[in-house]
Design a protein around this motif. Structure first.
Motif, PDB file in Angstrom:
ATOM      1  N   GLU A 175      -8.816   4.407  -0.992  1.00 22.23           N
ATOM      2  CA  GLU A 175      -7.705   3.460  -1.153  1.00 22.23           C
ATOM      3  C   GLU A 175      -7.204   2.974   0.213  1.00 22.23           C
ATOM      4  OE1 GLU A 175      -6.871   2.202  -3.925  1.00 22.23           O
ATOM      5  OE2 GLU A 175      -6.784   3.651  -5.563  1.00 22.23           O
ATOM      6  N   THR A 176      -7.172   3.879   1.179  1.00 22.00           N
ATOM      7  CA  THR A 176      -6.700   3.500   2.516  1.00 22.00           C
ATOM      8  C   THR A 176      -7.686   2.514   3.149  1.00 22.00           C
ATOM      9  OG1 THR A 176      -5.747   5.712   2.651  1.00 22.00           O
ATOM     10  CG2 THR A 176      -5.821   4.436   4.697  1.00 22.00           C
ATOM     11  N   ILE A 177      -8.980   2.754   2.910  1.00 25.20           N
ATOM     12  CA  ILE A 177     -10.000   1.843   3.434  1.00 25.20           C
ATOM     13  C   ILE A 177      -9.863   0.476   2.760  1.00 25.20           C
ATOM     14  CG2 ILE A 177     -12.497   1.422   3.434  1.00 25.20           C
ATOM     15  CD1 ILE A 177     -12.815   4.435   4.077  1.00 25.20           C
ATOM     16  N   ALA A 178      -9.605   0.473   1.458  1.00 27.90           N
ATOM     17  CA  ALA A 178      -9.447  -0.797   0.740  1.00 27.90           C
ATOM     18  C   ALA A 178      -8.233  -1.571   1.259  1.00 27.90           C
ATOM     19  CB  ALA A 178      -9.314  -0.534  -0.763  1.00 27.90           C
ATOM     20  N   PHE A 179      -7.192  -0.848   1.648  1.00 27.32           N
ATOM     21  CA  PHE A 179      -6.010  -1.493   2.248  1.00 27.32           C
ATOM     22  C   PHE A 179      -6.395  -2.192   3.557  1.00 27.32           C
ATOM     23  CE2 PHE A 179      -3.139  -0.006   5.771  1.00 27.32           C
ATOM     24  CZ  PHE A 179      -2.299  -1.117   5.797  1.00 27.32           C
ATOM     25  N   PHE A 180      -7.151  -1.497   4.413  1.00 26.24           N
ATOM     26  CA  PHE A 180      -7.601  -2.123   5.666  1.00 26.24           C
ATOM     27  C   PHE A 180      -8.503  -3.331   5.373  1.00 26.24           C
ATOM     28  CE2 PHE A 180      -7.339   2.242   7.896  1.00 26.24           C
ATOM     29  CZ  PHE A 180      -6.153   1.917   8.537  1.00 26.24           C
ATOM     30  N   ASN A 227      -5.571   0.431  14.061  1.00 28.47           N
ATOM     31  CA  ASN A 227      -4.808   1.537  13.448  1.00 28.47           C
ATOM     32  C   ASN A 227      -5.749   2.677  13.090  1.00 28.47           C
ATOM     33  OD1 ASN A 227      -1.769   0.902  11.990  1.00 28.47           O
ATOM     34  ND2 ASN A 227      -2.852  -0.831  12.885  1.00 28.47           N
ATOM     35  N   VAL A 228      -5.315   3.885  13.321  1.00 29.41           N
ATOM     36  CA  VAL A 228      -6.028   5.055  12.792  1.00 29.41           C
ATOM     37  C   VAL A 228      -5.036   5.777  11.891  1.00 29.41           C
ATOM     38  CG1 VAL A 228      -7.184   7.231  13.316  1.00 29.41           C
ATOM     39  CG2 VAL A 228      -7.499   5.261  14.822  1.00 29.41           C
ATOM     40  N   ILE A 229      -5.299   5.736  10.600  1.00 30.97           N
ATOM     41  CA  ILE A 229      -4.369   6.341   9.645  1.00 30.97           C
ATOM     42  C   ILE A 229      -4.975   7.622   9.094  1.00 30.97           C
ATOM     43  CG2 ILE A 229      -3.248   6.013   7.389  1.00 30.97           C
ATOM     44  CD1 ILE A 229      -1.924   4.446   9.725  1.00 30.97           C
ATOM     45  N   ARG A 230      -4.242   8.702   9.250  1.00 33.41           N
ATOM     46  CA  ARG A 230      -4.732   9.988   8.737  1.00 33.41           C
ATOM     47  C   ARG A 230      -4.461  10.071   7.239  1.00 33.41           C
ATOM     48  NH1 ARG A 230      -1.426  12.835  12.979  1.00 33.41           N
ATOM     49  NH2 ARG A 230      -0.528  13.716  11.119  1.00 33.41           N
ATOM     50  N   VAL A 231      -5.464  10.553   6.529  1.00 30.13           N
ATOM     51  CA  VAL A 231      -5.296  10.768   5.089  1.00 30.13           C
ATOM     52  C   VAL A 231      -5.362  12.276   4.935  1.00 30.13           C
ATOM     53  CG1 VAL A 231      -6.181  10.221   2.800  1.00 30.13           C
ATOM     54  CG2 VAL A 231      -6.490   8.589   4.671  1.00 30.13           C
ATOM     55  N   CYS A 232      -4.228  12.918   5.214  1.00 26.60           N
ATOM     56  CA  CYS A 232      -4.274  14.369   5.389  1.00 26.60           C
ATOM     57  C   CYS A 232      -3.062  15.066   4.778  1.00 26.60           C
ATOM     58  CB  CYS A 232      -4.355  14.702   6.880  1.00 26.60           C
ATOM     59  SG  CYS A 232      -2.887  14.228   7.796  1.00 26.60           S
ATOM     60  N   GLY A 233      -2.227  14.333   4.013  1.00 26.58           N
ATOM     61  CA  GLY A 233      -1.051  14.959   3.415  1.00 26.58           C
ATOM     62  C   GLY A 233      -0.101  15.541   4.461  1.00 26.58           C
ATOM     63  N   THR A 244     -10.813  -7.406  12.219  1.00 20.88           N
ATOM     64  CA  THR A 244      -9.976  -6.233  12.466  1.00 20.88           C
ATOM     65  C   THR A 244     -10.852  -4.979  12.477  1.00 20.88           C
ATOM     66  OG1 THR A 244      -9.534  -5.745  10.140  1.00 20.88           O
ATOM     67  CG2 THR A 244      -8.027  -7.289  11.231  1.00 20.88           C
ATOM     68  N   VAL A 245     -10.442  -4.006  13.265  1.00 22.63           N
ATOM     69  CA  VAL A 245     -11.162  -2.728  13.323  1.00 22.63           C
ATOM     70  C   VAL A 245     -10.137  -1.601  13.210  1.00 22.63           C
ATOM     71  CG1 VAL A 245     -12.818  -1.310  14.596  1.00 22.63           C
ATOM     72  CG2 VAL A 245     -12.848  -3.793  14.898  1.00 22.63           C
ATOM     73  N   ASN A 246     -10.289  -0.788  12.192  1.00 24.60           N
ATOM     74  CA  ASN A 246      -9.362   0.323  11.936  1.00 24.60           C
ATOM     75  C   ASN A 246     -10.175   1.540  11.510  1.00 24.60           C
ATOM     76  OD1 ASN A 246      -6.580  -1.094  11.924  1.00 24.60           O
ATOM     77  ND2 ASN A 246      -7.798  -2.400  10.569  1.00 24.60           N
ATOM     78  N   ALA A 247      -9.495   2.678  11.383  1.00 23.86           N
ATOM     79  CA  ALA A 247     -10.194   3.864  10.868  1.00 23.86           C
ATOM     80  C   ALA A 247      -9.253   4.725  10.062  1.00 23.86           C
ATOM     81  CB  ALA A 247     -10.780   4.686  12.018  1.00 23.86           C
ATOM     82  N   VAL A 248      -9.842   5.480   9.169  1.00 24.08           N
ATOM     83  CA  VAL A 248      -9.117   6.550   8.497  1.00 24.08           C
ATOM     84  C   VAL A 248      -9.525   7.859   9.169  1.00 24.08           C
ATOM     85  CG1 VAL A 248      -8.896   5.473   6.232  1.00 24.08           C
ATOM     86  CG2 VAL A 248     -10.970   6.728   6.777  1.00 24.08           C
ATOM     87  N   PHE A 263       0.850  -1.204   0.000  1.00 23.97           N
ATOM     88  CA  PHE A 263       0.000   0.000   0.000  1.00 23.97           C
ATOM     89  C   PHE A 263       0.883   1.251   0.000  1.00 23.97           C
ATOM     90  CE2 PHE A 263      -2.117   3.254   2.745  1.00 23.97           C
ATOM     91  CZ  PHE A 263      -3.047   3.675   1.806  1.00 23.97           C
ATOM     92  N   ILE A 264       1.868   1.264   0.884  1.00 27.70           N
ATOM     93  CA  ILE A 264       2.705   2.467   0.984  1.00 27.70           C
ATOM     94  C   ILE A 264       3.529   2.653  -0.298  1.00 27.70           C
ATOM     95  CG2 ILE A 264       4.568   3.608   2.246  1.00 27.70           C
ATOM     96  CD1 ILE A 264       3.600   2.147   4.767  1.00 27.70           C
TER      97      ILE A 264
END
Ligand code: NAD
Length: 449
Positions: free
Chosen positions: A421-426, A437-443, A379-383, A175-176
């Motif tokens: 895309e980040t959600i699809a990765f999770f 994981n909480v991944i920020r999609v914020c540049g 699994t439970v994650n968030a963007v 993903f990265i």
């Protein structure tokens, strides 16, 4: 990205006269970020892998089939740098970061990818090692701010108990090291100990899966539906009955099903369960809680209806629907739950006590539910999106909007596809070791870092 997708400011500063003027007056010139394109290689150029920890060899083995792995003596630009820092056990050894990156950091191509791999600090073998591993976060966040032209820098902490092949790490690396993470910058990913199985196809990892996306009629939700469907899932698109027409349009576009559903209704989980029983053998593999609303007012002027409606949609509904579907066994073993938080839930925002509380609550939901559902391998994650170009952000007054759009390391807003895309990765079956994981999609927003 097509020129038509660029906002007005970007169009201006990337035009020939605009670019001349912008250069003279010092206006930031946003890089056109390279995003994922079907049929194109994940990265355009060689990747340099270095470091002396337990992960360097497994990482080479994971990447060698689909990436061009280069030696340090390679000429020209690198599309990616991956440094295994798990061998760093004392603060003195942090100098290895300097030694590896200093000679090559200028040689990273536009939209390049930099990854530092560490050991989860809480799982280290000594106090010295814990300190050294925690230090990696400051390094990566600062390097993220220094890198230009759309290059991102991430830190990935891998469990000390990961298998020797580091199979749980593969989905995160892929993903990265791709255009799918174009607007994800300076994040800390945590990969657990569990082994993961690679999907039959990395292009269609969700083949055969049933996904539910709430708030799918428009904006980010419609794009999540599109990306999950691209990756092979059948998507049940949910939104309020009033959004019926655009909801059907999304469902048709993605070859999914439209299910009008107010997520705050007392029987929302039951309606969903009945729907999947009738059509999908009673099983949901992926549950994306995207539906969200804002009802902004400073607290002193807020009426209780604003407070209640925001909590009901953004926080109470995800919590309740997840619990009920898991209890009924509809959310199946190995399932994926993804919440949508927000930068406001991390940094706070004036006029958004209700919204920020609900979105910080989503982070709490990730912590709590990931622990509770781990025994079912769910699994439970968030963007946590920053400024994303949608109707929601188009409604923000100009000056505030411009500031929000520029105040990040990418100097531009993200697109709904970046969140999707980040959600699809999770959601990927290969992300079984990625939970809580909480991944920020914020540049790398300047706020709430
Ligand atoms: P949007 O307003 O364009 O779309 C939200 C969708 O949710 C709408 O289609 C709406 O009808 C639906 N919805 C609202 N209440 C519902 C309910 N009770 N039941 C079912 N559906 C309901 O918003 P967006 O910008 O696409 O945002 C999507 C998510 O991302 C939200 O959770 C939002 O808080 C979050 N977010 C957005 C941004 C951004 O910059 N746009 C930033 C941070 C977080």
């Amino acid at each position: 990205m097509a020129q038509g997708n660029l906002d007005l400011y970007s169009q201006f500063v990337t035009s020939a006269p605009g670019s001349f003027i912008a250069g003279k007056v010092g206006l930031p010139q946003p890089e056109q970020l390279r995003r994922h394109e079907a049929g194109q290689p994940a990265l355009h150029g060689p990747v340099l892998v270095g470091g002396e920890g337990r992960l360097v060899e497994p990482v080479r083995a994971i990447l060698e089939s689909d990436y061009d792995l280069a030696g340090a003596d390679a000429e020209g630009k690198f599309a990616g740098l991956v440094f295994d820092a798990t061998g760093i056990r004392r603060t003195e050894d942090l100098k290895a970061l300097f030694d590896f990156f200093n000679p090559v950091v200028r040689r990273v191509a536009a939209s390049g990818r930099v990854i530092v791999l560490g050991t989860t600090p809480e799982e280290t073998g000594s106090v010295e090692e814990r300190i050294a591993q925690r230090a990696l976060e400051g390094f990566t966040r600062s390097l993220g701010k220094e890198m230009k032209r759309g290059t991102t820098v991430q830190l990935v902490y891998v469990s000390a108990d990961a298998d020797t092949g580091a199979s749980g790490l593969e989905s995160t690396l892929r993903f990265i090291l791709s255009g799918k993470s174009a607007y994800v910058d300076a994040q800390v990913f945590r990969v657990g100990a569990g082994a993961a199985t690679a999907p039959a196809s990395w292009d269609r990892p969700l083949e055969g899966k049933v996904a539910v996306v709430t708030g799918a009629a428009r904006g980010i939700g419609a794009e999540i539906a599109a990306v999950l469907s691209r990756d092979g899932a059948h998507v049940i698109c949910c939104d309020v009955p009033a959004a019926g027409e655009s909801l059907s349009a999304t469902a048709n576009k993605v070859g999914g099903t439209s299910l009008p559903l107010d997520v705050t209704a007392a029987d929302a989980a039951e309606v969903l369960a009945k729907h999947v029983q009738e059509r999908h053998e009673g099983v949901v593999d992926i549950l994306v809680h995207n539906a969200g609303i804002t009802r902004d007012k400073t607290l002193a002027g807020m009426d209780s209806a604003r407070w209640d409606s925001v909590m009901a949609v953004n926080l109470i509904a995800p919590e309740r629907i997840t619990a009920e579907l898991a209890e009924k066994g509809v959310l199946t073993e190995g399932g994926r739950v993804v919440g949508v938080s927000s930068m406001a839930g991390i940094a706070g925002n004036r006029g958004q006590t209700n919204y920020a509380a609900s979105k910080a609550g989503v982070i709490g939901f990730v912590d709590g539910a990931s622990a509770e559902l781990a025994s079912k391998k769910i699994t439970v994650n968030a963007v946590a999106p920053g400024f994303i170009e949608t109707q929601m952000t188009a409604a923000i007054p100009f000056a505030t909007r411009e500031a929000g759009r520029r105040m990040n390391s990418m100097q531009q807003g993200g697109l709904p596809v970046d969140v999707a895309e980040t959600i699809a990765f999770f959601a990927s079956p290969a992300s079984s070791a990625v939970t809580d994981n909480v991944i920020r999609v914020c540049g790398q927003s300047l706020l709430g870092a």
